[in-house]
Design a protein around this motif. Sequence first.
Motif, PDB file in Angstrom:
ATOM      1  N   ILE A  97      -1.531   5.136   6.266  1.00  9.85           N
ATOM      2  CA  ILE A  97      -2.671   4.986   5.359  1.00  9.85           C
ATOM      3  C   ILE A  97      -2.387   5.905   4.178  1.00  9.85           C
ATOM      4  N   PRO A  98      -1.850   5.380   3.073  1.00  4.83           N
ATOM      5  CA  PRO A  98      -1.319   6.247   2.024  1.00  4.83           C
ATOM      6  C   PRO A  98      -2.358   6.887   1.119  1.00  4.83           C
ATOM      7  N   ASN A  99      -3.521   6.244   0.957  1.00  6.64           N
ATOM      8  CA  ASN A  99      -4.537   6.745   0.024  1.00  6.64           C
ATOM      9  C   ASN A  99      -5.850   7.033   0.738  1.00  6.64           C
ATOM     10  N   CYS A 100      -6.479   8.181   0.398  1.00  5.38           N
ATOM     11  CA  CYS A 100      -7.801   8.528   0.955  1.00  5.38           C
ATOM     12  C   CYS A 100      -7.783   8.408   2.475  1.00  5.38           C
ATOM     13  N   HIS A 101      -6.799   9.014   3.099  1.00  2.00           N
ATOM     14  CA  HIS A 101      -6.526   8.813   4.521  1.00  2.00           C
ATOM     15  C   HIS A 101      -7.782   8.939   5.374  1.00  2.00           C
ATOM     16  N   ASN A 102      -7.895   8.033   6.314  1.00  2.00           N
ATOM     17  CA  ASN A 102      -8.983   8.050   7.286  1.00  2.00           C
ATOM     18  C   ASN A 102      -8.406   8.443   8.651  1.00  2.00           C
ATOM     19  N   PRO A 103      -8.693   9.687   9.139  1.00  2.00           N
ATOM     20  CA  PRO A 103      -9.800  10.573   8.760  1.00  2.00           C
ATOM     21  C   PRO A 103      -9.432  11.764   7.877  1.00  2.00           C
ATOM     22  N   ALA A 104      -8.180  11.957   7.492  1.00  2.00           N
ATOM     23  CA  ALA A 104      -7.763  13.235   6.919  1.00  2.00           C
ATOM     24  C   ALA A 104      -8.048  13.390   5.432  1.00  2.00           C
ATOM     25  N   GLY A 105      -8.261  12.292   4.693  1.00  2.00           N
ATOM     26  CA  GLY A 105      -8.603  12.381   3.286  1.00  2.00           C
ATOM     27  C   GLY A 105      -7.455  12.655   2.339  1.00  2.00           C
ATOM     28  N   VAL A 106      -6.215  12.752   2.841  1.00  2.00           N
ATOM     29  CA  VAL A 106      -5.072  13.104   1.986  1.00  2.00           C
ATOM     30  C   VAL A 106      -4.460  11.854   1.364  1.00  2.00           C
ATOM     31  N   ASN A 107      -3.672  12.075   0.290  1.00  2.00           N
ATOM     32  CA  ASN A 107      -2.858  11.024  -0.313  1.00  2.00           C
ATOM     33  C   ASN A 107      -1.390  11.312  -0.039  1.00  2.00           C
ATOM     34  N   LEU A 108      -0.646  10.281   0.283  1.00  2.83           N
ATOM     35  CA  LEU A 108       0.794  10.404   0.475  1.00  2.83           C
ATOM     36  C   LEU A 108       1.459  10.581  -0.894  1.00  2.83           C
ATOM     37  N   CYS A 109       2.275  11.619  -1.037  1.00  4.74           N
ATOM     38  CA  CYS A 109       2.906  11.885  -2.333  1.00  4.74           C
ATOM     39  C   CYS A 109       3.971  10.825  -2.636  1.00  4.74           C
ATOM     40  N   GLU A 110       4.276  10.670  -3.933  1.00  9.69           N
ATOM     41  CA  GLU A 110       5.186   9.599  -4.352  1.00  9.69           C
ATOM     42  C   GLU A 110       6.586   9.780  -3.784  1.00  9.69           C
ATOM     43  N   GLU A 111       7.069  10.999  -3.732  1.00  9.86           N
ATOM     44  CA  GLU A 111       8.415  11.249  -3.194  1.00  9.86           C
ATOM     45  C   GLU A 111       8.541  10.745  -1.765  1.00  9.86           C
ATOM     46  N   ARG A 112       7.508  10.989  -0.963  1.00 10.36           N
ATOM     47  CA  ARG A 112       7.543  10.532   0.432  1.00 10.36           C
ATOM     48  C   ARG A 112       7.397   9.018   0.532  1.00 10.36           C
ATOM     49  N   ARG A 113       6.678   8.413  -0.387  1.00  9.01           N
ATOM     50  CA  ARG A 113       6.560   6.956  -0.401  1.00  9.01           C
ATOM     51  C   ARG A 113       7.945   6.323  -0.600  1.00  9.01           C
ATOM     52  N   LYS A 114       8.675   6.831  -1.558  1.00  6.05           N
ATOM     53  CA  LYS A 114      10.032   6.331  -1.792  1.00  6.05           C
ATOM     54  C   LYS A 114      10.908   6.544  -0.561  1.00  6.05           C
ATOM     55  N   LYS A 115      10.790   7.712   0.055  1.00  5.83           N
ATOM     56  CA  LYS A 115      11.613   8.045   1.215  1.00  5.83           C
ATOM     57  C   LYS A 115      11.329   7.112   2.383  1.00  5.83           C
ATOM     58  N   LEU A 116      10.061   6.740   2.566  1.00  4.83           N
ATOM     59  CA  LEU A 116       9.720   5.829   3.663  1.00  4.83           C
ATOM     60  C   LEU A 116      10.439   4.492   3.516  1.00  4.83           C
ATOM     61  N   VAL A 117      10.494   3.971   2.301  1.00  5.27           N
ATOM     62  CA  VAL A 117      11.188   2.699   2.073  1.00  5.27           C
ATOM     63  C   VAL A 117      12.677   2.851   2.355  1.00  5.27           C
ATOM     64  N   GLU A 118      13.266   3.960   1.931  1.00  7.64           N
ATOM     65  CA  GLU A 118      14.681   4.214   2.216  1.00  7.64           C
ATOM     66  C   GLU A 118      14.944   4.258   3.714  1.00  7.64           C
ATOM     67  N   LEU A 119      14.047   4.904   4.447  1.00  3.90           N
ATOM     68  CA  LEU A 119      14.214   4.999   5.906  1.00  3.90           C
ATOM     69  C   LEU A 119      14.052   3.637   6.565  1.00  3.90           C
TER      70      LEU A 119
END
Length: 379
Positions: free
Chosen positions: A165-187
Amino acid sequence: MVSRIGREIELSPVELGSQTAKRVEINLASGTPDPQVMPLKEIKEAYEEVINEYGSKVLFYPGAGGQEELIREIENKVLPLLGLNAQDNKVVVTSGAQHAMELLAKYFLENNTIAVENPTFIETFTPLRLRSNAVIPISLDSNGINVDELETLLKVVKIELLYVIPNCHNPAGVNLCEERRKKLVELANKYDFYILEDDPYKPIAGTTPRPIKSFDREGRVIYISSFSKIIAPGLRIGFVLAREDIAEKLALLEQMDFSTSTINQYVVAKLIRKGLISSRMESLSHHYGKKMKILMDSLIDYGFKDFNTPKCGFFLLLDLKKDSWDVFREAVKLGLSFVPAKPFFLRGGETMARLSISVANEGQIKEGVKRLRDAWQRV
């Protein structure tokens, strides 16, 4: 004689919190959007307009995968607002994001191994868990899922899916940073798995990094969204953006239950065409951001300091330092409902509580925190 799913399915804490909220004065449990800002007038007018324009056609059986009118509006107007396009992908309309998760679980999983954030949203995670052989939790911090921990896992364990859940995480409220988003696709490309990007909060999130799907060149990311937060959840309209071969199969699975309302699809298409989505995005981000600040300020005023700072959305994760179920039971006696968050965690979480600002007004948020403090002191 019942299936494993039949044996294992149970009442979620979210549903329990929502049921309890109906019997108390202050609701800090529900994830329903604020009824004070639902566009009732616009929805009513849209129903009248689509009936007048299309007649009985809006009451026919829905087509597999969604009505063409709605799919075109999503592709042409909604995807650009989300930072996406339909190139090499296809839209499938579903009965909200929850229905999409059920269809994706049916398509991808048959006793496979999957990975999820810890914590994760139990309602959408449950269909995945029930069709999986093993679920591996990956830690979450203020920048989202820990990609280094995930990569260490992938070197020794083969997974089929990663649910995030990359945006406004439920329940944690955090956003996934862009660097990690790119890394997830690479993985995903390197270790041969798919990513389910569950993103229903983007329309009310304000400024966020680009979707994970926007970095996807091999069809590894399946993007899931919904109109529940930006319009209203009772319409039950969401959608999936996926590689064409995956989308075609999802459309066939969607046709098996015919659950996505035909008239509601026409209504949502009409509302998109009239500019309702784009006009509400900024105002709703401000509305919920203001309420979240009131919650955080109130928590600090009453001595609660162990919580994350939500980036957006409805939810704040609070560490009560005491068993959250014990505090919950005392809170209900005082007329307050929230959601004990232990079930959102695959490991840990016994003292965590999910607080929501979605339906409570400013006065109720402040009074709710006072009652939470009183309940905490009783335990």
